[in-house]
Design an enzyme around this catalytic site. Structure first.
Site, PDB file in Angstrom:
ATOM      1  N   ARG A 258      51.864 -68.272 -34.988  1.00 36.96           N
ATOM      2  CA  ARG A 258      51.017 -69.467 -35.061  1.00 36.96           C
ATOM      3  C   ARG A 258      49.588 -68.991 -35.234  1.00 36.96           C
ATOM      4  NH1 ARG A 258      48.551 -70.884 -30.564  1.00 36.96           N
ATOM      5  NH2 ARG A 258      50.148 -70.553 -28.990  1.00 36.96           N
ATOM      6  N   HIS A 262      47.549 -73.708 -30.087  1.00 36.97           N
ATOM      7  CA  HIS A 262      48.802 -74.398 -29.745  1.00 36.97           C
ATOM      8  C   HIS A 262      48.699 -75.882 -30.105  1.00 36.97           C
ATOM      9  CE1 HIS A 262      52.259 -75.819 -27.514  1.00 36.97           C
ATOM     10  NE2 HIS A 262      51.464 -76.636 -26.875  1.00 36.97           N
ATOM     11  N   TYR A 271      43.846 -65.876 -24.565  1.00 33.18           N
ATOM     12  CA  TYR A 271      45.060 -65.108 -24.248  1.00 33.18           C
ATOM     13  C   TYR A 271      45.571 -64.207 -25.384  1.00 33.18           C
ATOM     14  CZ  TYR A 271      47.115 -69.230 -26.579  1.00 33.18           C
ATOM     15  OH  TYR A 271      47.397 -70.231 -27.463  1.00 33.18           O
TER      16      TYR A 271
HETATM   17  C1  LIG Z   1      60.098 -80.297 -20.968  1.00 31.50           C
HETATM   18  C2  LIG Z   1      58.696 -79.930 -21.312  1.00 31.50           C
HETATM   19  N1  LIG Z   1      57.996 -79.107 -20.501  1.00 31.50           N
HETATM   20  C3  LIG Z   1      56.731 -78.755 -20.821  1.00 31.50           C
HETATM   21  C4  LIG Z   1      56.130 -79.254 -21.954  1.00 31.50           C
HETATM   22  C5  LIG Z   1      54.709 -78.843 -22.320  1.00 31.50           C
HETATM   23  N2  LIG Z   1      54.736 -77.972 -23.494  1.00 31.50           N
HETATM   24  C6  LIG Z   1      54.447 -78.429 -24.712  1.00 31.50           C
HETATM   25  S1  LIG Z   1      54.618 -77.264 -25.890  1.00 31.50           S
HETATM   26  C7  LIG Z   1      55.027 -76.090 -24.757  1.00 31.50           C
HETATM   27  C8  LIG Z   1      55.320 -74.671 -25.199  1.00 31.50           C
HETATM   28  C9  LIG Z   1      56.391 -74.594 -26.204  1.00 31.50           C
HETATM   29  O1  LIG Z   1      56.496 -73.295 -26.687  1.00 31.50           O
HETATM   30  P1  LIG Z   1      57.527 -72.915 -27.821  1.00 31.50           P
HETATM   31  O2  LIG Z   1      58.870 -73.449 -27.464  1.00 31.50           O
HETATM   32  O3  LIG Z   1      57.425 -71.468 -28.059  1.00 31.50           O
HETATM   33  O4  LIG Z   1      57.032 -73.746 -29.092  1.00 31.50           O
HETATM   34  P2  LIG Z   1      55.642 -73.618 -29.879  1.00 31.50           P
HETATM   35  O5  LIG Z   1      54.664 -74.493 -29.152  1.00 31.50           O
HETATM   36  O6  LIG Z   1      55.227 -72.201 -29.857  1.00 31.50           O
HETATM   37  O7  LIG Z   1      55.911 -74.128 -31.240  1.00 31.50           O
HETATM   38  C10 LIG Z   1      55.041 -76.630 -23.475  1.00 31.50           C
HETATM   39  C11 LIG Z   1      55.357 -75.876 -22.259  1.00 31.50           C
HETATM   40  C12 LIG Z   1      56.905 -80.114 -22.762  1.00 31.50           C
HETATM   41  N3  LIG Z   1      56.427 -80.613 -23.910  1.00 31.50           N
HETATM   42  N4  LIG Z   1      58.180 -80.416 -22.435  1.00 31.50           N
END
Ligand SMILES: Cc1ncc(C[n+]2csc(CCOP(=O)(O)OP(=O)(O)O)c2C)c(N)n1
Ligand SMILES: [Mg+2]
Length: 362
Positions: A258, A262, A271
């Site tokens: 990415r 985020h 980070y």
């Molecule tokens: C069940 C849940 N817990 C926490 C969140 C908050 N949250 C949004 S994105 C994220 C990280 C996701 O990381 P990844 O699966 O690697 O996807 P990326 O954002 O890198 O595309 C979190 C913890 C959420 N959306 N849903």
């Protein structure tokens, strides 16, 4: 001793193009027709431009929030080009390139991030689920659709996207396990962009790869260069063929990055290092695809300039149209989750309406 080899499931990364768009794996280079190749590239450029523009709108206070896709375009466009029209797309929240390729209008995606429920409605008969933020949930939904497809003998496969962080959720395991047991036509693509917000991949699992988790489900797993659109195409195509022959699901780990934050509320400089980002910029999937197409005389500077000029206007007009649409009503926030609204939700809706009335907001 008997436990010595348990860490040695490190897989080779499958790729076809190097970072200069040169074919390094001639034997596996797919025979994709020229129109499709150009469509793949154009969608990547369109996504990149719409993505950068969305970030600007948010900074100007005109967009609610946004989850940028910059850098991950190939991991999404390759699989979509490999799929058939009837195949299902189950996105998470960073799949703008996949959704645009499959035909979701940009206006819908902008509407979603603008906070308008209409951005989740693609019309009856669409085989594309809306943006879905709860991490991990995508794989269970996708396994459910794949199960329905199998029962109905519709011949449709399902492509689900999840992030590296998502693989730590129980739902990822539940969905993959279920799909494996019932030989469901599911292709799960993990976009390993190396971070889940600020949590690095190394803190997500001790496993050498995410793809190797496939072993536990008794299904094939593939580790792929996710910034290589051709490699993503080839692996997804093979997985879809398996799925449609009734041979069951496949797990694909797309190694990508990415390049942006985020979401618009994140500051990635806290980070990760500038050096790391610079390294990944050199592997930009758009540059790679541009070079591949120009080597094949399918693209050039003049075409690029015209395309970008046209897209700029189209993207800006789209957002202006979104801004002009009437604001969503409170009813819309509640009305679309169930065909018949459960009582508890009905109560919440009434309470929220009363609150809005007394507080003077919508
Ligand atoms: C069940 C849940 N817990 C926490 C969140 C908050 N949250 C949004 S994105 C994220 C990280 C996701 O990381 P990844 O699966 O690697 O996807 P990326 O954002 O890198 O595309 C979190 C913890 C959420 N959306 N849903
Ligand atoms: Mg991630």
């Amino acid at each position: 001793m008997v436990l010595d080899n348990f860490k040695d499931w490190k897989m080779e990364t499958f790729s076809i193009l190097d970072k200069n768009g040169k074919v390094t794996n001639k034997e596996k280079e797919p025979k994709i027709d020229n129109d499709t190749l150009v469509k793949m590239y154009k969608t990547m450029v369109y996504t990149r431009m719409a993505d950068e523009q969305a970030l600007k709108y948010q900074r100007q206070g005109r967009m609610l929030t946004f989850a940028p896709v910059k850098g991950q375009e190939a991991a999404q466009v390759g699989p979509m080009a490999a799929s058939d029209k009837g195949d299902w797309l189950v996105p998470a929240f960073r799949e703008m390139a996949a959704m645009l390729y499959k035909g979701v209008p940009l206006q819908k995606l902008y509407l979603y991030w603008y906070g308008n429920e209409q951005g989740s409605h693609f019309g009856e008969g669409s085989h594309i689920l809306p943006v879905n933020v709860p991490i991990g949930s995508q794989v269970n939904h996708a396994a459910g659709i794949a199960y329905a497809s199998k029962l109905k003998e519709s011949g449709e496969a399902v492509i689900a996207f999840i992030g590296d962080g998502g693989t730590s959720h129980g739902e990822f395991h539940e969905g993959m396990n279920f799909a494996g047991v019932f030989d469901l036509p599911l292709v799960t693509i993990i976009q390993n962009n190396h971070y889940a917000i600020s949590t690095p991949r190394s803190k997500q699992t001790k496993a050498a790869s995410l793809a190797q988790k496939a072993h536990a489900y008794g299904i094939p797993g593939a580790l792929v260069d996710g910034n290589d659109p051709l490699a993503m195409y080839v692996v997804t195509k093979a997985a879809l063929e398996r799925a449609k022959k009734g041979e069951g699901p496949t797990l694909i780990e797309a190694l990508t990055y990415r390049l942006g934050p985020h979401t618009t509320s994140d500051d990635p400089t806290i980070y990760r290092s500038d050096e790391e980002v610079e390294e990944w910029k050199k592997k930009d999937p758009i540059i790679r695809m541009y070079k591949y197409l120009s080597n094949r005389n399918l693209w050039n500077k003049e075409k690029e300039e015209t395309l970008r000029k046209d897209y700029k206007k189209e993207i800006q007009d789209t957002f202006k149209a979104v801004e002009k649409l009437p604001a969503p009503t409170l009813d819309e926030v509640f009305d679309y989750t169930y065909t018949e609204m459960p009582e508890y939700l009905q109560r919440q809706k009434e309470a929220r309406k009363a609150q809005a009335k007394s507080g003077g907001d919508r």
